[in-house]
Design an enzyme around this catalytic site. Sequence first.
Site, PDB file in Angstrom:
ATOM      1  N   SER A 180       0.826  -1.209   0.000  1.00 49.36           N
ATOM      2  CA  SER A 180       0.000   0.000   0.000  1.00 49.36           C
ATOM      3  C   SER A 180       0.863   1.264   0.000  1.00 49.36           C
ATOM      4  O   SER A 180       0.494   2.252   0.610  1.00 49.36           O
ATOM      5  CB  SER A 180      -0.921  -0.007   1.216  1.00 49.36           C
ATOM      6  OG  SER A 180      -0.150  -0.158   2.392  1.00 49.36           O
ATOM      7  N   CYS A 181       2.016   1.224  -0.665  1.00 47.19           N
ATOM      8  CA  CYS A 181       2.888   2.398  -0.730  1.00 47.19           C
ATOM      9  C   CYS A 181       2.093   3.571  -1.314  1.00 47.19           C
ATOM     10  O   CYS A 181       1.350   3.402  -2.288  1.00 47.19           O
ATOM     11  CB  CYS A 181       4.114   2.111  -1.577  1.00 47.19           C
ATOM     12  SG  CYS A 181       5.134   0.790  -0.898  1.00 47.19           S
TER      13      CYS A 181
HETATM   14 FE    FE Z   1       4.036  -1.160  -1.457  1.00 49.49          FE
END
Ligand code: FE
Length: 204
Positions: free
Chosen positions: A112-113
């Site tokens: 979830s960067c």
């Molecule tokens: Fe990521």
Amino acid sequence: MPHDIENHSHSLLPSEPELKVKAIESALVNQGLIDPAALDEIIDTYQNKIGPKNGASIIAKAWIDQDFKDELMSNTMAVLEKYGFYGRQGEHIRVVENTPEVHNIVVCTLCSCYPWPLLGIPPTWYKSDEYRSRVVREPRKCLSEFGVKLPENTNIRVWDSTAEIRYLVLPMLPDAFKGFSEQELVGIVSRDAMIGTGLIGPAK
Ligand code: FE
């Protein structure tokens, strides 16, 4: 490329801190000490109001000031550092510009960067398995489910974020908003437009 180790959402169970927070929240709500609606409002503020405002201020400035935009595109981190929009989860950010030819959309396929200093906390759907897998396979269909219908001849470019590089979409400014002040423009930049899952809405 390695992704955030501490920010993974692969596991089926929430991490221990998440469980603890849930337990505390339940206890406080059960004892009538907090109003769940007020809590939702606070979370919404951080997710949708404060966080994305930083990114929106950068986008609005880029729309009205060509020199600023050129500097932002070519020397992104120096510009963001000047405004204090850097740090944890925002060390290396690249700005990708939407044009009539190319629409950019951001995902992190592994976890979830996300550019926290610009957009705040990532929305739940951004972290979902469904978004992370489908946006790569069928971006146009995915976009249409977000209510974004693009001309057939607009190419869609999907950017996969990592802990090393995160992306901010510079949306197109519809003609209807030309002549608006920088402050007015800040108000029309949605979080989703800066992820690429939204467009700038019509002038009201
Ligand atoms: Fe990521």
